[in-house]
Enzyme design. Structure first.
Site, PDB file in Angstrom:
ATOM      1  N   ASP A 224      -6.884   2.259   7.791  1.00  0.00           N
ATOM      2  CA  ASP A 224      -6.838   2.282   6.329  1.00  0.00           C
ATOM      3  C   ASP A 224      -6.192   1.021   5.784  1.00  0.00           C
ATOM      4  O   ASP A 224      -6.664   0.420   4.826  1.00  0.00           O
ATOM      5  CB  ASP A 224      -6.009   3.481   5.850  1.00  0.00           C
ATOM      6  CG  ASP A 224      -6.886   4.714   5.700  1.00  0.00           C
ATOM      7  OD1 ASP A 224      -8.107   4.597   5.944  1.00  0.00           O
ATOM      8  OD2 ASP A 224      -6.332   5.777   5.361  1.00  0.00           O
TER       9      ASP A 224
ATOM     10  N   GLU B 147       0.838  -1.183   0.000  1.00  0.00           N
ATOM     11  CA  GLU B 147       0.000   0.000   0.000  1.00  0.00           C
ATOM     12  C   GLU B 147       0.881   1.243   0.000  1.00  0.00           C
ATOM     13  O   GLU B 147       1.794   1.389   0.810  1.00  0.00           O
ATOM     14  CB  GLU B 147      -0.866  -0.068   1.269  1.00  0.00           C
ATOM     15  CG  GLU B 147      -1.354   1.236   1.783  1.00  0.00           C
ATOM     16  CD  GLU B 147      -1.949   1.090   3.195  1.00  0.00           C
ATOM     17  OE1 GLU B 147      -1.714   0.073   3.880  1.00  0.00           O
ATOM     18  OE2 GLU B 147      -2.656   2.020   3.592  1.00  0.00           O
TER      19      GLU B 147
ATOM     20  N   ASP C  67      -2.868   0.052  10.405  1.00  0.00           N
ATOM     21  CA  ASP C  67      -3.885   0.986  10.893  1.00  0.00           C
ATOM     22  C   ASP C  67      -5.221   0.705  10.206  1.00  0.00           C
ATOM     23  O   ASP C  67      -5.348  -0.265   9.462  1.00  0.00           O
ATOM     24  CB  ASP C  67      -3.442   2.432  10.675  1.00  0.00           C
ATOM     25  CG  ASP C  67      -3.244   2.735   9.195  1.00  0.00           C
ATOM     26  OD1 ASP C  67      -3.534   1.847   8.358  1.00  0.00           O
ATOM     27  OD2 ASP C  67      -2.797   3.837   8.859  1.00  0.00           O
TER      28      ASP C  67
ATOM     29  N   ASP D 190      -0.336  -1.213   5.991  1.00  0.00           N
ATOM     30  CA  ASP D 190      -0.103  -0.576   7.289  1.00  0.00           C
ATOM     31  C   ASP D 190      -0.946  -1.244   8.363  1.00  0.00           C
ATOM     32  O   ASP D 190      -2.007  -1.789   8.094  1.00  0.00           O
ATOM     33  CB  ASP D 190      -0.498   0.902   7.236  1.00  0.00           C
ATOM     34  CG  ASP D 190       0.486   1.713   6.415  1.00  0.00           C
ATOM     35  OD1 ASP D 190       1.592   1.198   6.175  1.00  0.00           O
ATOM     36  OD2 ASP D 190       0.130   2.831   6.012  1.00  0.00           O
TER      37      ASP D 190
END
Ligand code: 0RA
Length: 639
Positions: free
Chosen positions: A504, A426, A502, A500
């Site tokens: 997102d 990503e 997180d 990641d």
């Protein structure tokens, strides 16, 4: 014991020990593997025996308990395993069932035995692979008990009490010499038990984890109809109630439930003797053939297809279809790579004729529903035709296959898939670090920009025009779509999703997983898909640096190193992959010597479907609720 009897006993005892020894020498031959999967299969094996008792009509409830000491109890209220003398073996039938591989003959008169698959190996295999096992049988007013160590009885079966009710209770602790990890997962067991409860209408199954107090209780009056309602609860149904029918032919019971929703996904689950036939087989072929034929016949007979209309193809009648097909077979032949494909050729015709008759009848009786289904199929047919024309048009310019490798791909130098990997990363900055940090000989990097399309809400034609998806397809080399996808053309051995840690990142990962699950399922089934595990924290203590991968581990680390130390802990939390430089990313996440990868396996496809449809669907509320309740689970869910 008379002298003659004791000779008999010795001879048969040697046979028994030989059998148990064979199981312990090659456990994988009997339970598939000795990983987490095999561990849980021990429980399924025990449960299957109780289910058989339910199928025979004598058991209504099964209770599973994960005990505090790591053992598992499976209890049922069936007739209880017989305890009378087994003449040939000169010992209690209970002991024979518990210690003799495939205890055949008199005690094996199961109507629907399961051969070839992993199930049905016999409870003696569970016994042989257990550090200890205890069985308690309530039968004929008495309670009988026997205990074993790695399959060998401590003493003969003895009466330990009296009880009016009947049933069997088995508790076992898997052997640490066989299984590396022995911790049972409530979630994994619960999913399979839920599935079994759907497949066996009215059977009550409960599970309790004594460590956490977590518990589930399953009992479905609707059986397969409830199953479909569960799967489709986050989709918009076209038909109010699923269509359901049951029939038996040549000793083969066939049970089917069908519903349509307004999505574009096809969702058929087929089972033989309660085993999910992931690779399909003759029963599925029979079902599909009959579905296409019945709907076309019905449409023609009722003049629902105009002259200009095309006839409905298999794909048209399966768009937005959710169906469960469950058959029982006395002698199933399981084939295919994972032995989950039904081979018995006679089944095709049996299922086909049952579906043809039953479906025609149901459609005639429910004209409103039938018209709605045909409308849905016609709309699928129209868009298929539009997509075909569009594809033809683009094919003349460029086809997906001849587009060549995408510019964004940093390919590896090795040719041929063997030993190679592609990281789907990503963001450009992480992509940059990954490109610098990788071992270019066998590692390729494909950075993705921004979000990929939510394939749950898009028809194939729309999906194929999505830039990011085209890039992925081109890089993998497999092609896409029913006629163009070939897993054999995959350019890499491993596909590794690296996002990641997180929100997102987890969203993008879910979008990618949904895409692979819906459109390249074979990649998943064949074990090509992985998720990278980047660290969450970097801790500096003096000159040493340590990477920590989750919050539990961090807590442990601080406990051990924080308090009585003069050196300060410098804790850095990674928010994204981009915060790591190339060297760090390589060391923690990409280096095959040091990293951990999670392999994506979809054991319970129906549960994955349920979760994906919820996470990607229109309804916000269940999604919010799920994420709140399962914040931790979501991270593991993808495993
Ligand atoms: C063979 C015969 C009979 C019952 C069973 C096996 C049996 C096995 C298991 C394993 C777990 N739970 C079970 N419950 C029953 C029936 C013999 C009879 O009563 O006629």
């Amino acid at each position: 014991m008379t002298e003659k009897n004791s000779e008999l006993y010795d001879a048969s005892q040697i046979q028994v020990l030989k059998g148990l020894d064979a199981v312990r020498k090659r456990p994988a031959m009997y339970i598939g593997d000795v990983s987490v999967r095999g561990l849980h299969h021990l429980v399924y094996e025990a449960v299957d025996n109780s289910i058989d008792e339910a199928l025979a009509g004598y058991c209504t409830e099964i209770d599973v308990v994960i005990q505090k000491d790591g053992s598992v109890t499976v209890k049922d209220n069936g007739r209880g395993i017989p305890v009378d003398l087994h003449k040939e073996m000169n010992r209690s039938a209970l002991e024979v069932v518990m210690t003799v591989l495939h205890a055949g003959g008199k005690f094996d008169k199961k109507a629907y035995k399961v051969s070839g698959g992993l199930h049905g190996v016999g409870i003696s295999v569970v016994n042989a692979l257990s550090e200890w096992l205890k069985v308690e049988v309530s039968r004929g007013g008495k309670v009988y008990r026997q205990e074993y160590k790695i399959g060998v009885p401590d003493k003969p079966v003895k009466v330990v009490g009296s009880r009016k009710s009947t049933g069997t209770r088995i508790t076992f602790l898997p052997d640490k010499d066989i299984f590396k990890k022995r911790k049972f997962s409530f979630e994994i067991l619960s999913e399979r038990l839920r599935e079994l409860a759907f497949l066996n209408k009215d059977l009550k199954i409960t599970i309790l984890d004594e460590n956490t107090g977590k518990t589930d209780r399953f009992k479905y009056k609707g059986g397969l109809v409830s199953f479909i309602e569960y799967l489709d609860q986050n989709r918009n149904a076209i038909t109010k109630k699923p269509i359901y029918f049951y029939a038996e032919r040549d000793n083969i019971p066939v049970e089917i439930a069908i519903a349509y929703n307004d999505s574009y996904t096809e969702n058929i689950y087929s089972y033989v003797n309660n085993i999910h036939t992931i690779e399909g087989g003759s029963h599925l072929v029979g079902f599909k053939t009959a579905l296409t034929k019945s709907l076309n016949n019905f449409a023609a007979k009722n003049k629902l297809l105009k002259n200009g209309d095309l006839s409905l193809t298999g794909e048209d009648v399966r768009e937005g279809l959710t169906a469960i097909l469950s058959i029982k077979h006395p002698e199933p032949q399981f084939e295919g790579q994972t032995k989950t494909k039904l081979g018995n050729s006679e089944v095709r015709g049996i299922v086909e004729s049952i579906v043809n008759e039953a479906l025609a009848q149901q459609l005639e009786q429910n004209m409103t529903i039938a018209r709605k289904i045909i409308d849905k199929c016609k709309s699928a047919a129209r868009s298929r035709e539009a997509a075909r024309k569009a594809k033809e048009l683009t094919r003349r310019k460029t086809t997906l296959e001849s587009e060549g490798l995408p510019g964004k791909l940093a390919d590896c130098s090795a040719r041929g898939p063997e030993g190679t990997e592609i990281f789907i990363v990503e963001g450009d900055s992480a992509g940059g670090s990954a490109k610098q940090g990788r071992d270019r000989r066998f590692q390729a990097i494909l950075p993705l920009r921004g979000k990929i399309l939510n394939v749950e809400k898009a028809r194939v034609d729309k999906m194929l025009s999505n830039e990011e998806i085209r890039t992925i397809v081109a890089a993998l080399g497999t092609g896409i779509g029913r006629d163009d996808f070939f897993v054999g053309r995959l350019r890499y051995e491993k596909i590794i999703i690296m996002t990641d840690a997180d929100v997102d990142g987890s969203h993008i990962r879910t979008l990618l997983l949904t895409f692979f699950f819906r459109h390249m399922k074979e990649l998943v089934d064949q074990g090509h898909l992985y998720i990278a595990q980047p660290p969450l924290y970097r801790i500096k203590k003096g000159k040493t640096i340590q990477y920590i991968f989750d919050d539990d581990e961090l807590e442990d680390f601080i406990k051990k190193n924080g308090k009585n130390s003069n050196e300060k802990l410098d804790i850095q939390r990674y928010k994204g992959l981009g915060e790591m430089n190339a060297e760090q990313l390589w060391q923690t996440t990409m280096d095959p010597e040091k990293r951990t990868l999670l392999q994506v396996t979809i054991e319970e496809a129906f549960e994955a479907d349920h979760v994906f449809s919820m996470l990607m669907g229109d309804n916000v509320e269940p999604r919010r609720k799920f994420i709140e309740e399962n914040a931790k689970y979501v991270r593991n869910l993808d495993v």
